[in-house]
Design an enzyme around this catalytic site. Structure first.
Site, PDB file in Angstrom:
ATOM      1  N   ASP A   1       8.921 -16.188  -0.706  1.00  0.00           N
ATOM      2  CA  ASP A   1       9.248 -15.262  -1.785  1.00  0.00           C
ATOM      3  C   ASP A   1      10.681 -14.741  -1.670  1.00  0.00           C
ATOM      4  O   ASP A   1      11.101 -13.899  -2.461  1.00  0.00           O
ATOM      5  CB  ASP A   1       8.272 -14.082  -1.794  1.00  0.00           C
ATOM      6  CG  ASP A   1       7.305 -14.156  -2.978  1.00  0.00           C
ATOM      7  OD1 ASP A   1       7.289 -15.197  -3.670  1.00  0.00           O
ATOM      8  OD2 ASP A   1       6.568 -13.185  -3.207  1.00  0.00           O
TER       9      ASP A   1
ATOM     10  N   ASP B   1      -5.407  -7.497   1.275  1.00  0.00           N
ATOM     11  CA  ASP B   1      -6.368  -8.065   2.212  1.00  0.00           C
ATOM     12  C   ASP B   1      -7.729  -7.371   2.130  1.00  0.00           C
ATOM     13  O   ASP B   1      -8.759  -8.010   1.866  1.00  0.00           O
ATOM     14  CB  ASP B   1      -5.818  -8.015   3.644  1.00  0.00           C
ATOM     15  CG  ASP B   1      -5.081  -6.721   3.954  1.00  0.00           C
ATOM     16  OD1 ASP B   1      -5.251  -5.730   3.215  1.00  0.00           O
ATOM     17  OD2 ASP B   1      -4.330  -6.686   4.948  1.00  0.00           O
TER      18      ASP B   1
END
Length: 726
Positions: free
Chosen positions: A168, A331
């Protein structure tokens, strides 16, 4: 009939407990009862009694806690018509109720956690294809190279394993940024990572825009890959060779299994461990979570994804449209989404990766702020208690994990509460000194003992309180911010691989010194009040002792924010591996005694100090774990010391080629058992008394060290290296 009998027994037991908790007794009886419970708990702890006896001890402690709550609710709140006393008094009462609630949830989760799984399951039939995702944003290329090399070296058929770098930091959006420096940096990163991936046989993948942070990056990887299983490693989390062997087999045992999570083991200390110098002697903060809490969550099928060091099933992720991205803690949010759809999870309590954690206090706070804000977002958008897809135990487990991050509120209240009485004479807790002794003191000691029962070998006395205190100052505004505007927080990458070139005070240290001075004034006021108001001496002594306890934490925190100079991003791990060392063109036999992500120590036979010099560029070679072939690694000599019958040579890695990173990864990350040994060597329960004495000694020293740093900053002597005496 049997069910009816069980319900009847449960109701009778509940009635008996309620009767005992609410039974009116005098102070002497209460004190004797509390002391008796303490004695029994101490005896059971000394005898190391487990099983049913452990539950009996916890039940006795719970009875004391419940009786304290009853007394606190019915006898100590200020009158409502005295608002100046009632408002701060009620806030203190709510803070205590929060603590009791979290204790109750902790008891539910970890009273009897699952034991560590003894052996890994055998993989049946055809091995599944595994895609390894390493999401990255701005991490150093050499750091990534080690992680990539370690991932490629995992013991798994090469045709079933694909390693992906999900970059990214080199997106089209960043490469075309308006700011030319930013665009140039992204373009260079894009080119360098492409070359490195090609050399290491790793697939490079980036995307058009940086949408939805890490979750979006992972989902882009899902769109371009096809493996049945997805292993996720952070950029600094390098796996051991046996990572997939220890995890993949569980997916054969349960077709509804979506996650196998493993612990996060760190090669470097966090700021508290480094600045207090406890890394080698005391369990790390995260070991309580990974060593106890995750095993407790696993018992209730509530072990959750921790962002790295995990394997997930693609089929399950497809059900929820990939990794969840509503919160900045993708997560845990992903785990809730899949648990609520009937999928299962497994926790394997064995360190199979080694990573780096924030080294500076500012980075540490930045990381914890993101965790706290993300958990608050989950609490807001996916409130676990009302999530109909979760079982009741799972709801309680997730409630415990999310509500924990509200701790800055009660911790701040506990910090300032005694000052209301000392500075302003407000009576926010209506009780005598004797009642404090019989109820509050007994409750506090029982609480500490219960924590010792639950986490003894993984968390020493008062350390949890210290961690919470040092985070509270800066996490409180972060939590308030997300409560007021749940969609405001954005994902920020935690800085890793940091070096602290010189000793200094943290840029976040100022509030800690201010709080210390305020609490110190509180001590002076305590002495003054005892002298001028002797008829209130019992209450003043109790409140003064409370303020003094806060002062001890505040003093210890001064050491935490006094950053020790340390240029090493990680500590060395003992490995004991045979090698050959190039000394003037001659290969000398030796042993690699220990290694870090930056270098090794080699022990050579005999005295070779006259043949080796600092800054000498040489080579060391050793057998590669995966192939058995010899690998030749370039190094630079950093120090040479003569020891009994041998020469110890400290070396710095000098990687020039991608293959050099394969050798570094093989040295440091191939063998997971060395990390287990390191953890076990520093685990041990000092006990409540010994642990308290140790903590008091640490707090006193760190208080003086903090003021030494402040003095040196004030006098301008912190421009260079001045750590040595402290």
């Amino acid at each position: 009939m049997r069910k009816f009998v069980l319900i009847l027994v449960w109701m009778l037991m509940s009635a008996c407990v309620l009767l005992l908790v609410t039974l009116p007794v005098n102070l002497q009886t209460q004190l004797i009862a509390g002391a008796t419970v303490l004695f029994v708990m101490m005896v059971l702890k000394t005898l190391n009694a487990g099983g049913i006896w452990r539950l009996i001890a916890l039940a006795l402690g719970t009875a004391i806690v419940m009786r304290y709550v009853y007394w606190r609710t019915t006898s100590t709140l200020p009158p409502v018509n005295q608002l100046e006393n009632f408002i701060p008094g009620f806030l203190l009462y709510l803070a205590e109720l929060y603590s009791v609630m979290m204790l109750a949830l902790s008891l539910f989760v970890v009273a009897m956690p699952l034991p560590q799984r003894a052996s890994r399951p055998e993989t049946k039939g055809v091995l599944p294809r595994v895609d390894v995702f390493i999401p990255t944003y701005n991490e150093d290329i050499d750091l990534l190279a080690n992680t990539m090399a370690a991932a490629k070296a995992m013991d798994y058929p090469a045709d079933k394993l694909s390693v992906w770098i999900l970059d990214d930091g080199g997106t089209v959006q960043k490469r075309n940024a308006d700011k030319i420096v930013e665009a140039h940096t992204a373009e260079k990163r894009y080119e360098d990572l492409n070359k490195l991936c090609a050399a290491l046989d790793v697939r490079y993948l980036t995307r058009e825009k940086n949408l939805h942070a890490k979750a979006g990056n992972l989902n882009n990887g899902l769109e371009h890959s096809t493996g049945e299983l997805i292993a996720v490693f952070d950029a600094d989390h390098a796996p051991a060779r046996d990572f997939l062997l220890e995890t993949v087999g569980y997916f054969d045992e349960d077709e509804k299994l979506f996650l196998v999570q493993t612990p996060h083991f760190f090669l470097n200390p966090d700021p508290l461990e480094r600045n207090l110098r406890t890394f080698e002697q005391m369990p790390s903060e995260n070991e309580m979570f990974y060593g106890v809490i995750q095993r407790g969550l696993d018992k209730w099928n509530a072990a959750f994804f921790c962002g790295s060091a995990a394997v997930l099933r693609r089929e399950a992720l497809n059900v929820t449209g990939g990794f969840s991205g509503i919160s900045i803690t993708e997560d845990c949010e992903t785990a809730i989404a899949l648990h609520s759809r009937g999928w299962n999870s497994v926790y394997v309590d064995k360190p199979l990766i080694a990573g780096l954690q924030p080294a500076t206090f500012a980075s540490f706070i930045g990381q914890r702020s993101r965790w706290a804000q993300g958990m608050m977002q989950i609490l807001r958008f996916r409130f676990p208690l009302f999530n109909g897809g979760l079982s009741l135990p799972q709801r309680l487990c997730y409630l415990s994990s999310t509500l924990f991050w509200l701790f800055p509120f009660p911790r701040a209240i506990f910090l300032i509460a005694p000052l209301f009485y000392l500075f302003f004479g407000l009576e926010i807790f209506t009780a005598s000194g004797g009642e404090f002794l019989a109820y509050t003191l007994i409750y506090m000691v029982v609480n500490l003992m219960m924590q010792n029962y639950l986490y003894g070998a993984f968390r020493w006395p008062w350390i949890s309180e210290l961690y919470e205190y040092v985070q509270t100052i800066h996490l409180l505004p972060a939590v308030v911010s997300v409560v007021l505007n749940p969609r405001k927080p954005t994902f920020k990458v935690t800085a890793k691989d940091e070096r602290i070139d010189r000793s200094r005070l943290s840029e976040l240290s100022a509030p800690f010194f201010i709080i210390f001075f305020v609490l110190l004034v509180g001590v002076v006021v305590t002495v003054y009040r005892i002298y001028t108001e002797p008829y209130k001496a019992d209450v003043t002594l109790v409140v003064g002792a409370w303020n003094l306890l806060n002062l001890i934490f505040a003093g210890c925190a001064l050491g935490v924010v006094s950053e020790r100079g340390d240029k090493r991003p990680s500590r060395r791990v003992s490995i004991s591996r045979r090698c050959e060392f190039d000394v003037g063109g001659k290969w000398m036999p030796g042993t690699i005694a220990d290694a870090s992500v930056n270098g090794i120590k080699v022990q050579l036979l005999g005295n070779l100090t006259d043949q080796l010099s600092v800054d000498l560029v040489s080579h060391v070679r050793f057998k590669i774990s995966s192939t058995g072939e010899m690998g030749d690694l370039p190094i630079q000599v950093r120090n040479v010391r003569k020891q009994a019958g041998e020469t110890a040579v400290g070396c710095l890695f000098m990687p020039h080629e991608p293959d050099d990173h394969r050798l570094i990864a093989d040295l440091i990350f191939a063998n997971s058992s060395q990390w287990t040994k390191f953890q076990l060597d520093r685990r041990g329960n000092p006990g409540l008394i010994k642990g308290t004495i140790w903590f008091l000694g640490v707090a006193m020293f760190q208080t003086f060290r903090g003021f030494a740093y402040l003095l040196r900053r004030a006098t301008g002597s912190d421009k260079g290296e001045w750590e040595r005496p402290l």
